[in-house]
Design a protein around this motif. Structure first.
Motif, PDB file in Angstrom:
ATOM      1  N   SER A  29       0.853  -1.187   0.000  1.00 27.18           N
ATOM      2  CA  SER A  29       0.000   0.000   0.000  1.00 27.18           C
ATOM      3  C   SER A  29       0.882   1.228   0.000  1.00 27.18           C
ATOM      4  N   GLY A  30       0.364   2.317  -0.540  1.00 30.98           N
ATOM      5  CA  GLY A  30       1.124   3.554  -0.564  1.00 30.98           C
ATOM      6  C   GLY A  30       0.386   4.621  -1.335  1.00 30.98           C
ATOM      7  N   GLU A  31       0.895   5.823  -1.248  1.00 29.29           N
ATOM      8  CA  GLU A  31       0.283   6.923  -1.972  1.00 29.29           C
ATOM      9  C   GLU A  31       1.330   7.985  -2.254  1.00 29.29           C
ATOM     10  N   THR A  32       1.123   8.722  -3.320  1.00 27.01           N
ATOM     11  CA  THR A  32       1.970   9.855  -3.638  1.00 27.01           C
ATOM     12  C   THR A  32       1.262  11.128  -3.196  1.00 27.01           C
ATOM     13  N   ARG A  33       1.971  11.939  -2.423  1.00 34.59           N
ATOM     14  CA  ARG A  33       1.447  13.214  -1.934  1.00 34.59           C
ATOM     15  C   ARG A  33       2.259  14.308  -2.597  1.00 34.59           C
ATOM     16  N   GLU A  34       1.622  15.112  -3.426  1.00 34.38           N
ATOM     17  CA  GLU A  34       2.345  16.031  -4.292  1.00 34.38           C
ATOM     18  C   GLU A  34       1.889  17.468  -4.117  1.00 34.38           C
ATOM     19  N   LEU A  35       2.841  18.363  -4.251  1.00 33.46           N
ATOM     20  CA  LEU A  35       2.591  19.787  -4.408  1.00 33.46           C
ATOM     21  C   LEU A  35       3.002  20.153  -5.833  1.00 33.46           C
ATOM     22  N   TYR A  36       2.122  20.848  -6.559  1.00 39.35           N
ATOM     23  CA  TYR A  36       2.413  21.114  -7.963  1.00 39.35           C
ATOM     24  C   TYR A  36       1.780  22.437  -8.398  1.00 39.35           C
ATOM     25  N   THR A  37       1.884  22.732  -9.700  1.00 38.81           N
ATOM     26  CA  THR A  37       1.462  24.013 -10.286  1.00 38.81           C
ATOM     27  C   THR A  37       2.063  25.169  -9.487  1.00 38.81           C
ATOM     28  N   PHE A  38       3.359  25.329  -9.655  1.00 38.22           N
ATOM     29  CA  PHE A  38       4.098  26.344  -8.914  1.00 38.22           C
ATOM     30  C   PHE A  38       3.952  27.716  -9.581  1.00 38.22           C
ATOM     31  N   VAL A  39       3.849  28.725  -8.762  1.00 36.77           N
ATOM     32  CA  VAL A  39       3.972  30.120  -9.189  1.00 36.77           C
ATOM     33  C   VAL A  39       5.245  30.650  -8.546  1.00 36.77           C
ATOM     34  N   GLY A  40       6.267  30.823  -9.345  1.00 32.94           N
ATOM     35  CA  GLY A  40       7.579  31.101  -8.788  1.00 32.94           C
ATOM     36  C   GLY A  40       8.078  29.855  -8.077  1.00 32.94           C
ATOM     37  N   THR A  41       8.348  29.986  -6.796  1.00 36.62           N
ATOM     38  CA  THR A  41       8.796  28.828  -6.010  1.00 36.62           C
ATOM     39  C   THR A  41       7.720  28.328  -5.055  1.00 36.62           C
ATOM     40  N   ASN A  42       6.489  28.771  -5.251  1.00 37.09           N
ATOM     41  CA  ASN A  42       5.404  28.402  -4.346  1.00 37.09           C
ATOM     42  C   ASN A  42       4.369  27.532  -5.055  1.00 37.09           C
ATOM     43  N   PRO A  43       4.061  26.353  -4.482  1.00 35.37           N
ATOM     44  CA  PRO A  43       3.031  25.499  -5.083  1.00 35.37           C
ATOM     45  C   PRO A  43       1.646  26.087  -4.836  1.00 35.37           C
ATOM     46  N   THR A  44       0.728  25.810  -5.754  1.00 39.13           N
ATOM     47  CA  THR A  44      -0.645  26.297  -5.608  1.00 39.13           C
ATOM     48  C   THR A  44      -1.661  25.167  -5.516  1.00 39.13           C
ATOM     49  N   ARG A  45      -1.229  23.931  -5.787  1.00 39.45           N
ATOM     50  CA  ARG A  45      -2.164  22.805  -5.747  1.00 39.45           C
ATOM     51  C   ARG A  45      -1.516  21.605  -5.060  1.00 39.45           C
ATOM     52  N   ARG A  46      -2.371  20.701  -4.609  1.00 36.98           N
ATOM     53  CA  ARG A  46      -1.889  19.459  -4.014  1.00 36.98           C
ATOM     54  C   ARG A  46      -2.627  18.278  -4.632  1.00 36.98           C
ATOM     55  N   ARG A  47      -1.939  17.161  -4.670  1.00 32.70           N
ATOM     56  CA  ARG A  47      -2.498  15.931  -5.243  1.00 32.70           C
ATOM     57  C   ARG A  47      -2.167  14.766  -4.320  1.00 32.70           C
ATOM     58  N   ILE A  48      -3.140  13.893  -4.064  1.00 36.04           N
ATOM     59  CA  ILE A  48      -2.924  12.652  -3.320  1.00 36.04           C
ATOM     60  C   ILE A  48      -3.490  11.522  -4.166  1.00 36.04           C
ATOM     61  N   ALA A  49      -2.649  10.560  -4.498  1.00 43.35           N
ATOM     62  CA  ALA A  49      -3.087   9.437  -5.329  1.00 43.35           C
ATOM     63  C   ALA A  49      -2.416   8.162  -4.837  1.00 43.35           C
ATOM     64  N   GLY A  50      -3.151   7.090  -4.790  1.00 43.03           N
ATOM     65  CA  GLY A  50      -2.564   5.829  -4.331  1.00 43.03           C
ATOM     66  C   GLY A  50      -3.600   4.749  -4.181  1.00 43.03           C
ATOM     67  N   GLY A  51      -3.182   3.683  -3.531  1.00 44.91           N
ATOM     68  CA  GLY A  51      -4.076   2.548  -3.344  1.00 44.91           C
ATOM     69  C   GLY A  51      -3.321   1.395  -2.712  1.00 44.91           C
ATOM     70  N   ALA A  52      -3.811   0.204  -2.963  1.00 42.41           N
ATOM     71  CA  ALA A  52      -3.215  -0.996  -2.379  1.00 42.41           C
ATOM     72  C   ALA A  52      -3.435  -2.169  -3.323  1.00 42.41           C
ATOM     73  N   SER A  53      -2.619  -3.198  -3.141  1.00 42.45           N
ATOM     74  CA  SER A  53      -2.815  -4.445  -3.882  1.00 42.45           C
ATOM     75  C   SER A  53      -2.474  -5.619  -2.975  1.00 42.45           C
TER      76      SER A  53
END
Length: 688
Positions: A347-371
């Motif tokens: 099991s696991g997930e990726t936790r991401e900060l993305y869509t940067f304006v300069g050096t600051n992220p504006t969005r977050r993403r969490i994606a994952g699951g298990a097998s």
């Protein structure tokens, strides 16, 4: 949970041998190994790497040891001193095109690929703590576990008999590099206890061949520690306990590309070998837990490489837990039988900060699951005179579940994506048949097999970037399935001279590859903005990858001298239709036609010297075969000179002639290289 289990395992490692010592005064010999290898393995293409070779490599890295086996390859040609950890999967027989491992890697019976990504944490495996490596080319190894699509690589921990009582090494190398390692193996009555640790660091080299203003050296700092206890608990049953951990910090040579990997493993195994001739059953029971943490930054670099900006920051926690039980009943009549079952949940997930304006992220993403994969297996071997027959099979049930994708702005605002993917499941029958017939110095072999591999959570859910290129995940990926066959001949004209030749054919249906869908500039689903220098790709199941090839291996020993060589040819082609039809007939990415390795060594009681030459054939960086990586010859060398009976001076040279080994090409024809010439000098202290 891990801390509690770690304390329990460590206590067992320390206390169990002492308890056994008080229990009996009889001499009991323990090995720390699992059940014996079935005699039917003589029907397959198996290569072994011994303790002497493990202790005598220029880089002191396990991936360089594995490179002795032609046809065994990582996705990229860089070692763990500079490669991105996610590119370090292993495969065999030209079944490349993907950074996830298509070979099953085991350490003392425990699967070792990352639970989330399927890559291999090479800095966790100090060669000096191992007794040997066993590589089986070809899929379908039922009793080793699921996932043996292209083959199986088995690492075996050492005992005091192989490791000695104490072995200490300290080395200083090019670019302010340090490599320090220590192994202690303490025998006690009824068992032994081992501790092994390694630390390495370097200021690193600039990985880009023609660097721009933003490029800099890529340093690393890595460490590992492994504790193991083995004891006889009565009736010829061994208790084997293991606790290990590693940390691996790298920089990819520009701002915003720091990488941190760390993890810990704990396992407990009971082994009773039995004596089939006396009607005794053999059996083994194993349980393990793995915890991983991966963090990485990714950057967007302008075409002239004069500006750099962050695009993604990822954090990926993952857990793997599993176990297996197997028995070896005393059948007799030349028959060896193994039956059992195993399970593995990841099991696991990726936790991401993305869509940067300069050096600051504006969005977050969490994606994952298990097998979850559960399976049962059976393997039978028959040996009579010169004839060896082997048949094995397994039936696995897999489930991919709890898959999700959540995207939202960091500031106030509506949720962008909130998806829940349908759970999926299926059954996978696999197996292999083999036969060998020995006629004096000649042995003929033939085998056929079917293997499979479940997509990793990384392939299903985690997007990634390599230079200016971006690749999206695909939660709808199906398992890969392989059919294959081989014929071979082994020649042993002299006791210390052996040649092996094998021809094979493999077809990998549903091969997962990174398929190019568009070129930048633009904003694309799952990855965001891609510059004009980059490509947008997505992981997809191709129709198939078909590989045909030949493998040659040889070894000759004469007193203190030895010569070993391995050469592989692979003709791999993609079969594709639909959106990927443009790939039909092309070679899989990062898959060479030719690979070769040869080592000439001299090993005396107190001194040693070796020279290793390797050839890495040309290959293509991308699925469209538009970016060619040049072939490369490299030479490594080692030399050990005694100072006293226990102390010696050692010199090591990696890539002695400073060949340019191209590891990757990203947008704008930016070439990344593997390790340049690296020289080491140090001391080695060994107490037998």
């Amino acid at each position: 949970m891990l801390e509690k289990l770690g304390c329990a395992v460590a206590a067992l490692c320390v206390a169990a041998p002492a308890v056994a010592q008080d229990r009996s005064q009889d001499e009991i010999v323990v090995t720390g190994r699992g059940l014996d290898v079935p005699p039917g393995d003589a029907a397959y293409d198996v290569v072994t790497i011994d303790r002497a070779r493990l202790a005598d490599t220029a880089s002191n890295r396990i991936e360089d040891v594995l490179a002795d086996v032609a046809g065994l390859a990582q996705y990229r040609r860089s070692t763990s001193s500079s490669a991105h950890p996610t590119s370090q999967g292993i495969t065999l027989r030209g079944l490349g095109g993907n950074a996830s491992s298509r070979a099953l890697l085991l350490l003392d019976g425990v699967p070792q690929t990352d639970p989330f990504g399927g890559w291999v944490p090479f800095p966790a495996y100090m060669p000096g703590r191992l007794a040997g490596v066993r590589v089986t080319r070809g899929g379908g190894s039922g009793f080793a576990g699921p996932g043996a699509l292209a083959g199986t690589v088995e690492l075996e921990s050492g005992s005091p008999a192989e490791l000695g009582l104490l072995n200490l090494g300290a080395f200083y190398g090019s670019r302010n590099s340090v490599d320090a390692n220590a192994v202690a193996a303490v025998p006690v009555r009824s068992g032994f206890f081992t501790v092994a640790g390694q630390y390495g660091r370097s200021d690193g080299f600039v990985p880009i061949v023609n660097p721009g203003r933003v490029d800099r050296a890529a340093p690393y700092e890595q460490a590992s520690l492994a504790v193991r206890g083995v004891t006889d608990v009565g009736g010829g049953t061994e208790l084997q306990t293991n606790l290990s951990g590693f940390t691996d910090q790298r920089d990819r040579g520009t701002a915003y590309t720091d990488v941190l990997s760390k993890g810990a493993d704990a396992s407990v195994r009971l082994v009773h070998r039995g004596n089939g001739q006396k009607g005794e059953w053999g059996w083994s029971a194993l349980a393990y837990l793995q915890v991983r943490q991966f963090e990485s930054g990714f950057a967007s670099i302008s075409a002239p490489r004069d500006t750099v900006s962050p695009v993604v920051q990822q954090e990926v926690p993952a857990t793997g837990i599993g176990g297996r039980i197997e028995v070896a009943p005393p059948v007799g009549g030349g028959v060896t039988l193994r039956l059992g079952g195993d399970l593995r949940r990841v099991s696991g997930e990726t936790r991401e900060l993305y869509t940067f304006v300069g050096t600051n992220p504006t969005r977050r993403r969490i994606a994952g699951g298990a097998s979850l994969t559960t399976g049962g297996f059976a393997n039978a071997s028959y040996n009579s005179g010169g004839l060896t027959l082997d048949a094995g099979g397994r039936l696995d049930h897999w489930t991919i579940y709890d898959g999700s994708l959540f995207e939202a702005p960091l500031a106030a605002g509506p949720v962008l994506t909130d998806s829940r993917y349908a759970n999926r499941h299926g059954w996978e029958p696999t197996g292999r048949l083999g036969a060998a017939y020995a006629m004096g110095p000649v042995t003929l072999r033939a085998a056929g097999y079917r293997g499979w591999r479940l997509p990793t959570l990384n392939e299903l859910y985690r997007p990634f970037r390599a230079g200016a290129d971006a690749t999206a995940a695909n939660p709808g990926l199906d398992p890969e399935r392989l059919w294959g066959g081989e014929v071979g001949v082994d020649l042993r004209p002299l006791p210390d001279l052996v040649f092996r030749a094998t021809g094979y054919w493999n077809r990998l249906d549903g091969a997962i590859a990174n398929v190019t869908l568009a070129r930048g500039p633009g904003t694309f689903p799952g990855v965001g903005f891609v510059s004009a220098a980059g490509a947008y790709r997505q992981r997809q199941n191709l129709d198939a990858v078909e590989a045909k090839g030949i493998e040659l291996d040889g070894q000759w020993t004469l007193g203190a001298w030895s010569l070993a060589g391995s050469w592989a040819y692979a003709d791999s082609r993609v079969h594709a239709s639909g959106a990927a039809v443009s790939l039909d007939g092309l070679r899989p990415a990062q898959t060479p036609r030719f690979q070769g390795s040869a080592t000439l060594a001299w090993r005396a009681a107190l001194a040693n010297a070796s020279v290793t030459a390797r050839y890495a054939g040309a290959r293509f960086e991308d699925d469209q075969n538009s970016a060619r990586l040049d072939p490369a010859w490299t030479v490594d060398a080692t030399l050990g000179v005694p100072v006293t009976r226990a102390l010696r001076i050692e010199g090591r040279a990696e890539n002695l002639f400073d060949a340019e080994v191209q590891a990757g090409i990203s947008g704008g024809n930016v070439i990344e290289r593997a390790t340049p010439r690296t020289l080491w000098i140090g001391l080695r202290y060994a107490m037998r």
